[in-house]
Design an enzyme around this catalytic site. Sequence first.
Site, short mmCIF file in Angstrom:
data_model
loop_
_atom_site.label_atom_id
_atom_site.label_comp_id
_atom_site.label_asym_id
_atom_site.label_seq_id
_atom_site.Cartn_x
_atom_site.Cartn_y
_atom_site.Cartn_z
N GLN A 1 -116.58 89.57 4.25
CA GLN A 1 -116.10 90.45 3.19
C GLN A 1 -116.73 91.84 3.21
OE1 GLN A 1 -116.69 86.99 0.29
NE2 GLN A 1 -115.00 88.09 -0.68
N HIS B 1 -119.48 80.77 5.22
CA HIS B 1 -118.73 81.29 4.07
C HIS B 1 -117.27 81.44 4.53
CE1 HIS B 1 -119.31 83.41 0.01
NE2 HIS B 1 -118.01 83.42 0.22
N ASN C 1 -120.42 77.46 1.59
CA ASN C 1 -119.94 78.09 0.36
C ASN C 1 -118.65 77.43 -0.11
OD1 ASN C 1 -119.97 80.43 -1.63
ND2 ASN C 1 -117.93 80.60 -0.75
N GLU C 2 -118.63 77.00 -1.32
CA GLU C 2 -117.43 76.48 -2.00
C GLU C 2 -116.49 75.67 -1.11
OE1 GLU C 2 -115.42 79.57 -4.15
OE2 GLU C 2 -117.13 79.94 -5.45
#
Length: 395
Positions: free
Chosen positions: A17, A121, A164-165
């Site tokens: 990101q 991620h 991550n998630e």
Amino acid sequence: MNFPKGFLWGAATSAHQVEGNNHNDWSEWELKNAERLSKVSGEKYPPENYISGRACDHYNRFREDFDIAKSLGHNAHRFSIEWSRIEPEEGKFDEKELEHYREVINALRERGLEPFVTLWHWTIPLWLRYRGGVFSKGFPKYFTRFASRMAIEFPDVKFWITLNEPEIYALNSYMRGIWPPQKRGIIKFFRATYALSLAHQEAFRAIKNINPNIKIGAALNMSYFEGVGIIGSILKKFVDQIWNKRFLWHISNELDFIGINYYFHNRVRNFKFNQNENKETSDLGWEIYPEGIYHVLKSLKKYKKLIYITESGVADANDIHRDKFIKEHLEWILKAIGEGEDVRGYFYWSLLDNFEWDKGFWPRFGLVEVEYKTMERKIRHSAWKYKEIIEKGGI
Ligand code: FCB
């Protein structure tokens, strides 16, 4: 009331990101889908909005960005290592990229920022995508090889976040089919989360063997499900188990801390979800509901783990809600701490405006605004307000 001594304060980012010029399953997908996504938006956003490209150029500007984090009073920083940079070809580790992340970690240390390092991620190296990504039989083994190498290369990192998630990833990539590799089906959702849980377990054991003293956690997306009426109250318990507790249950024997990413709550009424009142919403239309973080924290007591808030943030281009958002979330966290929850840190999402996956660049989560044409950074007012809380160590 005050936060405990040694509380970690900071913000979070993820490699894809912010870094720019990554080459992985997402970057390829963006090129193929930018036109379509722009059309879906009714051409409100041009195709370039949907291509991560240079992102925030954080890969080259990390020192400047960490100077900002330091000036904002942070004492910790969460970021992720991009697997596709480190291992661009199967089993071949790129020395230059290892050196890059060594410099990133050193730059944090030099500024007194404790590194919180995420190993995965959401992005998948291309060689692994061709083998089926998380569905590849070897996924846990490949991830563990990468994770172990990171633990060996960077022995002074004290906090590792494996994944991550995993639930959000499995939902969007394997059930709703809106993220790469755009698969659909409820069984695929369960298969993906299961594969990720095996990868976490194996990597946990391997890293602990290398360095027993470090702390390893996972960043889990947690929502507060509020039941309204009899049906809502029964249904809410069920979804809470599936969404918030199932993955945790799989990995709870291999876990030093729980990372919580909390964004919103979900009101369940009759058989309907998302019956939120939406009195106050973010630019993404997500309801601002600070109280939910308190309920999430309360529900984790039985796991007896350390807790870090690894993400909490709001898309708010005009910086209207952000300072109140941070303050109120911290107030509810303090209430939970006062009642015995062991919360040790808070990472605002995000340090910088950045590339918000399939939404592209338009949602602005940053404490720091990024002017994408010039890459100029501008610190938002709310970032200074957050600094005041950090300096007081309480509210
Ligand atoms: C979380 C993600 C993070 C960012 C925020 C807004 O689900 O972990 O990368 O996209 O949402």
